[in-house]
Design a protein around this motif. Structure first.
Motif, short mmCIF file in Angstrom:
data_model
loop_
_atom_site.label_atom_id
_atom_site.label_comp_id
_atom_site.label_asym_id
_atom_site.label_seq_id
_atom_site.Cartn_x
_atom_site.Cartn_y
_atom_site.Cartn_z
N LEU A 195 90.32 -14.79 57.77
CA LEU A 195 90.38 -15.92 58.70
C LEU A 195 90.68 -17.19 57.90
O LEU A 195 89.94 -17.53 56.97
CB LEU A 195 89.04 -16.07 59.45
CG LEU A 195 88.93 -17.25 60.40
CD1 LEU A 195 89.91 -17.11 61.57
CD2 LEU A 195 87.51 -17.39 60.95
N LEU A 196 91.77 -17.86 58.26
CA LEU A 196 92.13 -19.10 57.59
C LEU A 196 91.69 -20.28 58.46
O LEU A 196 91.91 -20.27 59.67
CB LEU A 196 93.66 -19.17 57.38
CG LEU A 196 94.30 -17.95 56.72
CD1 LEU A 196 95.83 -18.09 56.71
CD2 LEU A 196 93.78 -17.77 55.29
N CYS A 197 91.05 -21.25 57.86
CA CYS A 197 90.54 -22.39 58.64
C CYS A 197 91.18 -23.66 58.10
O CYS A 197 90.94 -24.06 56.97
CB CYS A 197 89.03 -22.51 58.52
SG CYS A 197 88.15 -20.98 58.87
N ASP A 198 92.02 -24.28 58.94
CA ASP A 198 92.77 -25.46 58.52
C ASP A 198 92.05 -26.70 59.05
O ASP A 198 92.24 -27.09 60.19
CB ASP A 198 94.19 -25.36 59.08
CG ASP A 198 95.07 -26.51 58.61
OD1 ASP A 198 94.55 -27.42 57.94
OD2 ASP A 198 96.27 -26.50 58.92
N GLU A 199 91.20 -27.31 58.22
CA GLU A 199 90.42 -28.50 58.60
C GLU A 199 89.73 -28.27 59.95
O GLU A 199 89.73 -29.13 60.83
CB GLU A 199 91.33 -29.75 58.70
CG GLU A 199 91.98 -30.16 57.40
CD GLU A 199 91.09 -31.03 56.50
OE1 GLU A 199 89.92 -31.26 56.86
OE2 GLU A 199 91.56 -31.43 55.43
N ALA A 200 89.13 -27.08 60.09
CA ALA A 200 88.65 -26.64 61.41
C ALA A 200 87.51 -27.46 61.98
O ALA A 200 87.23 -27.39 63.17
CB ALA A 200 88.23 -25.17 61.32
N THR A 201 86.84 -28.27 61.14
CA THR A 201 85.74 -29.07 61.68
C THR A 201 86.01 -30.57 61.57
O THR A 201 85.15 -31.37 61.90
CB THR A 201 84.41 -28.74 60.95
OG1 THR A 201 84.60 -28.91 59.55
CG2 THR A 201 83.94 -27.33 61.23
N SER A 202 87.22 -30.93 61.15
CA SER A 202 87.49 -32.35 60.89
C SER A 202 87.48 -33.21 62.15
O SER A 202 87.30 -34.41 62.08
CB SER A 202 88.83 -32.53 60.18
OG SER A 202 88.78 -31.86 58.97
N ALA A 203 87.70 -32.57 63.33
CA ALA A 203 87.72 -33.37 64.56
C ALA A 203 86.35 -33.35 65.24
O ALA A 203 86.23 -33.81 66.37
CB ALA A 203 88.80 -32.83 65.50
N LEU A 204 85.35 -32.82 64.58
CA LEU A 204 84.04 -32.65 65.23
C LEU A 204 82.99 -33.58 64.62
O LEU A 204 83.08 -33.94 63.45
CB LEU A 204 83.58 -31.20 65.09
CG LEU A 204 84.56 -30.13 65.58
CD1 LEU A 204 84.03 -28.74 65.28
CD2 LEU A 204 84.82 -30.28 67.07
#
Ligand code: ADP
Length: 341
Positions: A162-171
């Motif tokens: 699973l690749l996560c691209d800045e997955a929490t940056s908008a939270l």
């Protein structure tokens, strides 16, 4: 699980050529949570996009789950991508489909029959904690719930990576923590290998086993997270580590500031990378009927912008101060509002 050998990626550009990734060698083992941190422009996105064949290296090779994704194309690459899925900063959901339909989508594409699909979607909804929201549309969900849909959809076909691209940056920070906890659960329960890119060191500290620090297209430091925190070697790594260790230090600062400024609100702004505090403060002064006192803080300039923390004091009518704080929250900065009493 992942092997990156002598990889270089050059993009053509108007000004000549841009080397986005240079001389990168990396092995990531099965079941690992691996983080890549760097400021904007360091080459993180390019590196992660080469892992699922969205970008092809100019030189070198990338192998994921025994497939050389840097070589294969067409149907072979599509098949490989079922084992390498991705979640994104802005979720990339299908806005006209419900939660259930979004999660079912990759199963439909993979040709899973309807009975199996319904069963799998129910399992996934439980796994990511979205019970009761099955028939909601993305626009009716909070940011954290949208990312839960993104995660369920990404793992629907049992990928290996699973690749996560800045997955929490908008939270916001609390939602970030809950999403990171979900990723750890999934990693443990399913043995999934996770690679994430971020510019936030607290994300790395919370869930990653190892971290690579990228600067100017290269990996400049690599090691187990605990070791890197204990003994950072490079200047850039020291700065990232400071991002996380500063809050302890600032507790005292906040106490002093609140004593000095008993009225209004003290706001702590955290900047990283391309965030720019000057325009934000100019906007506050221009558009809101508040007085803005710029207090102490540590701001450093780099070629990518500024980073550090800054305290400001806002005073004026309560409603106007609230509006100014809403405006700050809408900007791409980390914000903490401190109040007396
Ligand atoms: P990061 O994810 O760390 O912000 P990127 O991988 O997006 O870094 O970018 C690395 C460098 O490559 C930057 O200088 C960026 O401008 C350049 N770059 C990225 N994508 C492209 C592209 N498609 N075409 C040209 N240059 C690009």
């Amino acid at each position: 699980m992942i092997s990156i050998k002598d990889v270089k990626k050059i993009y053509p550009s108007k000004k000549g050529k841009v080397t986005a990734v240079d001389e990168v060698n990396l092995e990531i083992t099965e079941g690992e949570i691996f983080g890549v941190i760097g400021y904007s422009g360091a080459g993180k996105s390019t590196l992660i996009r080469m892992l699922n064949g969205l970008e092809i290296p100019t030189e070198g090779s990338v192998t994921v789950a025994n497939r050389m994704v840097s070589k294969i194309r067409g149907s072979e690459l599509r098949k490989a991508r079922q084992e390498i899925s991705m979640i994104f900063q802005h979720f990339n959901l299908l806005w006209s489909r419900t939660v259930r339909e979004n999660i079912a989508f990759p199963l439909e594409i993979a040709g899973v029959n309807k009975t199996q699909r319904l069963k799998r979607v129910d399992e996934l909804i439980k796994l990511v904690g979205l019970e009761g929201r099955e028939d909601a549309y993305p626009s009716q969900l909070s940011g954290g719930q949208k990312q839960r849909v993104g995660i369920a959809r990404a793992i629907a076909n049992n990928p290996k990576v699973l690749l996560c691209d800045e997955a929490t940056s908008a939270l916001d920070p609390q939602t970030t923590d809950s999403i990171l906890e979900l990723l750890v659960d999934i990693n443990k329960q399913l043995g999934l290998t996770i690679v994430l890119i971020t510019h936030e060191m607290h994300v790395i500290r919370k869930i990653c086993h190892r971290v690579a620090v990228m600067e100017n297209a290269r990996i400049v430091e690599l090691g187990p997270v605990l070791e890197v925190f204990k003994n950072p070697q490079q200047e850039i790594t020291k700065r990232f580590v400071q991002q996380v260790t500063e809050p302890e230090e600032t507790k005292e600062t906040v106490g002093h500031l609140l004593e000095q400024y008993p009225h209004g609100k003290v706001v702590q702004l955290g900047f990283v990378g391309e965030a720019a505090e000057q325009p934000l403060i100019t906007n506050l002064i221009r558009h809101y009927d508040v007085t803005v006192n710029i207090l102490q803080g540590k701001i450093s300039q780099t070629q990518d912008g500024s980073y550090g923390t800054l305290f400001i004091h806002l005073d004026g009518e309560e409603s106007e101060v609230s509006k100014a704080i809403d405006f700050i929250h809408s900007q791409q900065v980390g914000v903490e509002v401190m109040t007396n009493g």
